[in-house]
Motif scaffolding. Structure first.
Motif, PDB file in Angstrom:
ATOM      1  N   MET A 121       3.495  10.216   5.572  1.00 39.68           N
ATOM      2  CA  MET A 121       3.063  11.562   5.922  1.00 39.68           C
ATOM      3  C   MET A 121       3.662  12.570   4.927  1.00 39.68           C
ATOM      4  SD  MET A 121       2.644  13.695   9.389  1.00 39.68           S
ATOM      5  CE  MET A 121       1.877  12.286  10.035  1.00 39.68           C
ATOM      6  N   GLU A 122       4.935  12.400   4.603  1.00 38.46           N
ATOM      7  CA  GLU A 122       5.585  13.303   3.648  1.00 38.46           C
ATOM      8  C   GLU A 122       5.022  13.123   2.243  1.00 38.46           C
ATOM      9  OE1 GLU A 122       9.683  12.258   4.355  1.00 38.46           O
ATOM     10  OE2 GLU A 122       9.836  13.675   6.027  1.00 38.46           O
ATOM     11  N   ILE A 123       4.812  11.875   1.838  1.00 36.94           N
ATOM     12  CA  ILE A 123       4.232  11.620   0.516  1.00 36.94           C
ATOM     13  C   ILE A 123       2.796  12.140   0.480  1.00 36.94           C
ATOM     14  CG2 ILE A 123       3.522   9.820  -1.123  1.00 36.94           C
ATOM     15  CD1 ILE A 123       5.918   8.143   0.045  1.00 36.94           C
ATOM     16  N   GLY A 124       2.055  11.940   1.561  1.00 34.44           N
ATOM     17  CA  GLY A 124       0.672  12.414   1.632  1.00 34.44           C
ATOM     18  C   GLY A 124       0.567  13.918   1.480  1.00 34.44           C
ATOM     19  N   ALA A 125       1.509  14.652   2.063  1.00 38.84           N
ATOM     20  CA  ALA A 125       1.509  16.112   1.920  1.00 38.84           C
ATOM     21  C   ALA A 125       1.718  16.494   0.459  1.00 38.84           C
ATOM     22  CB  ALA A 125       2.592  16.733   2.801  1.00 38.84           C
ATOM     23  N   GLY A 126       2.661  15.838  -0.195  1.00 38.26           N
ATOM     24  CA  GLY A 126       2.894  16.107  -1.612  1.00 38.26           C
ATOM     25  C   GLY A 126       1.719  15.685  -2.473  1.00 38.26           C
ATOM     26  N   ASP A 144      -6.106  16.018   7.558  1.00 35.90           N
ATOM     27  CA  ASP A 144      -7.100  14.940   7.511  1.00 35.90           C
ATOM     28  C   ASP A 144      -6.744  13.936   6.423  1.00 35.90           C
ATOM     29  OD1 ASP A 144      -8.631  16.092   9.541  1.00 35.90           O
ATOM     30  OD2 ASP A 144      -9.947  17.148   8.129  1.00 35.90           O
ATOM     31  N   TYR A 145      -6.336  14.451   5.270  1.00 31.58           N
ATOM     32  CA  TYR A 145      -5.957  13.588   4.145  1.00 31.58           C
ATOM     33  C   TYR A 145      -4.769  12.706   4.523  1.00 31.58           C
ATOM     34  CZ  TYR A 145      -4.672  12.193  -0.604  1.00 31.58           C
ATOM     35  OH  TYR A 145      -4.361  11.464  -1.727  1.00 31.58           O
ATOM     36  N   LYS A 146      -3.740  13.307   5.112  1.00 30.94           N
ATOM     37  CA  LYS A 146      -2.557  12.533   5.498  1.00 30.94           C
ATOM     38  C   LYS A 146      -2.921  11.453   6.509  1.00 30.94           C
ATOM     39  CE  LYS A 146      -0.012  16.117   6.576  1.00 30.94           C
ATOM     40  NZ  LYS A 146       1.079  17.041   6.923  1.00 30.94           N
ATOM     41  N   ARG A 147      -3.787  11.782   7.462  1.00 34.20           N
ATOM     42  CA  ARG A 147      -4.212  10.780   8.453  1.00 34.20           C
ATOM     43  C   ARG A 147      -4.952   9.625   7.779  1.00 34.20           C
ATOM     44  NH1 ARG A 147      -4.768  15.246  11.841  1.00 34.20           N
ATOM     45  NH2 ARG A 147      -6.926  15.620  11.289  1.00 34.20           N
ATOM     46  N   LYS A 148      -5.817   9.937   6.821  1.00 36.19           N
ATOM     47  CA  LYS A 148      -6.569   8.904   6.101  1.00 36.19           C
ATOM     48  C   LYS A 148      -5.613   8.001   5.318  1.00 36.19           C
ATOM     49  CE  LYS A 148     -10.844  11.492   5.434  1.00 36.19           C
ATOM     50  NZ  LYS A 148     -11.816  11.997   4.467  1.00 36.19           N
ATOM     51  N   VAL A 149      -4.635   8.604   4.661  1.00 38.27           N
ATOM     52  CA  VAL A 149      -3.683   7.824   3.869  1.00 38.27           C
ATOM     53  C   VAL A 149      -2.841   6.920   4.777  1.00 38.27           C
ATOM     54  CG1 VAL A 149      -1.651   7.963   2.345  1.00 38.27           C
ATOM     55  CG2 VAL A 149      -3.602   9.470   1.962  1.00 38.27           C
ATOM     56  N   ILE A 150      -2.353   7.465   5.873  1.00 35.28           N
ATOM     57  CA  ILE A 150      -1.553   6.659   6.809  1.00 35.28           C
ATOM     58  C   ILE A 150      -2.382   5.511   7.370  1.00 35.28           C
ATOM     59  CG2 ILE A 150      -0.403   6.683   9.066  1.00 35.28           C
ATOM     60  CD1 ILE A 150       0.558   9.546   8.318  1.00 35.28           C
ATOM     61  N   TRP A 186      -4.906   4.034   5.999  1.00 35.34           N
ATOM     62  CA  TRP A 186      -5.095   3.039   4.938  1.00 35.34           C
ATOM     63  C   TRP A 186      -3.815   2.223   4.727  1.00 35.34           C
ATOM     64  CZ3 TRP A 186      -2.886   3.069  -0.143  1.00 35.34           C
ATOM     65  CH2 TRP A 186      -3.365   2.038  -0.961  1.00 35.34           C
ATOM     66  N   VAL A 187      -2.669   2.901   4.635  1.00 30.07           N
ATOM     67  CA  VAL A 187      -1.418   2.199   4.400  1.00 30.07           C
ATOM     68  C   VAL A 187      -1.129   1.197   5.512  1.00 30.07           C
ATOM     69  CG1 VAL A 187       1.111   2.463   4.272  1.00 30.07           C
ATOM     70  CG2 VAL A 187      -0.372   3.949   2.895  1.00 30.07           C
ATOM     71  N   LEU A 188      -1.339   1.612   6.754  1.00 30.01           N
ATOM     72  CA  LEU A 188      -1.061   0.724   7.891  1.00 30.01           C
ATOM     73  C   LEU A 188      -2.138  -0.325   8.106  1.00 30.01           C
ATOM     74  CD1 LEU A 188       0.448   3.237  10.464  1.00 30.01           C
ATOM     75  CD2 LEU A 188       1.651   1.640   8.943  1.00 30.01           C
ATOM     76  N   GLY A 189      -3.259  -0.198   7.393  1.00 29.50           N
ATOM     77  CA  GLY A 189      -4.329  -1.192   7.517  1.00 29.50           C
ATOM     78  C   GLY A 189      -5.130  -1.069   8.791  1.00 29.50           C
ATOM     79  N   ASP A 190      -5.128   0.136   9.373  1.00 25.32           N
ATOM     80  CA  ASP A 190      -5.871   0.360  10.628  1.00 25.32           C
ATOM     81  C   ASP A 190      -7.350   0.612  10.368  1.00 25.32           C
ATOM     82  OD1 ASP A 190      -3.523   0.107  12.024  1.00 25.32           O
ATOM     83  OD2 ASP A 190      -3.173   2.260  12.151  1.00 25.32           O
ATOM     84  N   ARG A 211       0.838  -1.214   0.000  1.00 22.97           N
ATOM     85  CA  ARG A 211       0.000   0.000   0.000  1.00 22.97           C
ATOM     86  C   ARG A 211       0.869   1.259   0.000  1.00 22.97           C
ATOM     87  NH1 ARG A 211      -3.103  -3.576   3.236  1.00 22.97           N
ATOM     88  NH2 ARG A 211      -2.172  -2.759   5.152  1.00 22.97           N
ATOM     89  N   CYS A 212       2.024   1.167   0.649  1.00 26.80           N
ATOM     90  CA  CYS A 212       2.971   2.284   0.653  1.00 26.80           C
ATOM     91  C   CYS A 212       3.475   2.546  -0.779  1.00 26.80           C
ATOM     92  CB  CYS A 212       4.119   1.933   1.594  1.00 26.80           C
ATOM     93  SG  CYS A 212       5.119   3.315   2.114  1.00 26.80           S
ATOM     94  N   LEU A 213       3.725   1.481  -1.521  1.00 26.27           N
ATOM     95  CA  LEU A 213       4.145   1.622  -2.919  1.00 26.27           C
ATOM     96  C   LEU A 213       3.032   2.219  -3.776  1.00 26.27           C
ATOM     97  CD1 LEU A 213       6.132  -1.683  -3.405  1.00 26.27           C
ATOM     98  CD2 LEU A 213       7.057   0.636  -3.621  1.00 26.27           C
ATOM     99  N   VAL A 214       1.786   1.869  -3.468  1.00 26.04           N
ATOM    100  CA  VAL A 214       0.652   2.402  -4.223  1.00 26.04           C
ATOM    101  C   VAL A 214       0.573   3.923  -4.073  1.00 26.04           C
ATOM    102  CG1 VAL A 214      -1.878   2.477  -4.329  1.00 26.04           C
ATOM    103  CG2 VAL A 214      -0.697   0.276  -4.232  1.00 26.04           C
ATOM    104  N   ILE A 215       0.648   4.425  -2.852  1.00 27.25           N
ATOM    105  CA  ILE A 215       0.546   5.879  -2.654  1.00 27.25           C
ATOM    106  C   ILE A 215       1.771   6.584  -3.236  1.00 27.25           C
ATOM    107  CG2 ILE A 215       1.481   5.985  -0.294  1.00 27.25           C
ATOM    108  CD1 ILE A 215      -1.489   8.020  -1.630  1.00 27.25           C
ATOM    109  N   SER A 216       2.924   5.941  -3.182  1.00 26.92           N
ATOM    110  CA  SER A 216       4.146   6.508  -3.762  1.00 26.92           C
ATOM    111  C   SER A 216       4.030   6.627  -5.282  1.00 26.92           C
ATOM    112  CB  SER A 216       5.357   5.634  -3.410  1.00 26.92           C
ATOM    113  OG  SER A 216       5.553   5.588  -2.031  1.00 26.92           O
ATOM    114  N   THR A 217       3.517   5.584  -5.910  1.00 24.06           N
ATOM    115  CA  THR A 217       3.344   5.579  -7.366  1.00 24.06           C
ATOM    116  C   THR A 217       2.293   6.582  -7.792  1.00 24.06           C
ATOM    117  OG1 THR A 217       3.988   3.260  -7.423  1.00 24.06           O
ATOM    118  CG2 THR A 217       2.827   4.097  -9.343  1.00 24.06           C
TER     119      THR A 217
END
Length: 170
Positions: A130-135, A158-164, A166-170, A25-31
């Motif tokens: 968090m850094e990728i989410g900001a970008g 809020d967006y960064k929290r949602k992305v994190i 999702w990535v962590l599967g929480d 999931r981390c690779l997905v948000i990075s891509t």
């Protein structure tokens, strides 16, 4: 005896599967971030060329060459006509993306239960995401504005929290 260079630990555990899923999931948000930067750079480049000033063949050649030519994430960000402080945030996200794409998965083979500290890994992933989410938020907002579409009704945090989450599967 097998040479040490080959993988010889193919054990899968629930914990290993979870960590690999987080990495995926981390690779997905990075891509996604990388592709959005590429799309915005190409979109803006297209706006600079008037099809009426070029012949149909010249314009088609321009479009073809633009999509065939590879541009790095760094070059795409640098080409954007935006304030330097915004570019700085995108470059921080680029560096985090590069870390995810090139370094994060080093040694993540086999049974990870005894090879790595899960809390340290998740903390590292959270920081990078968090850094990728900001970008990603900024480049998404820029693309929305260019397309004359509305911006989301939530904040960057809020967006960064949602992305994190999702990535962590929480």
């Amino acid at each position: 005896m097998n040479p040490d260079i080959f993988i010889d630990d193919f054990e899968l555990t629930e914990n290993t599967e979870e960590l690999h899923a987080i990495l995926g999931r981390c690779l997905v948000i990075s891509t996604r971030f990388d592709n959005l930067c590429d799309a915005v750079a190409k979109f803006l480049k297209l706006k600079t060329v008037s099809p009426t000033l070029l012949s149909k063949d010249e314009y088609n050649d321009f479009i073809t060459s633009m999509y065939e030519k590879f541009s790095t994430l760094n070059n795409n960000i640098n080409s954007l006509p935006i304030e330097q402080d915004v570019k700085d945030i995108l470059h921080i996200a680029r560096e985090a993306r590069n870390n995810v794409a090139h370094s994060l998965s080093i040694d993540m083979v086999g049974c990870l239960d005894i090879k790595m500290d899960e809390n340290i890994f998740k903390s590292q992933v959270s920081s990078l995401v968090m850094e990728i989410g900001a970008g990603d938020y900024l480049i998404s907002a820029l693309l929305s504005l260019l397309n004359k579409e509305p911006l989301p009704n939530y904040t960057e945090n809020d967006y960064k929290r949602k992305v994190i989450k999702w990535v962590l599967g929480d």
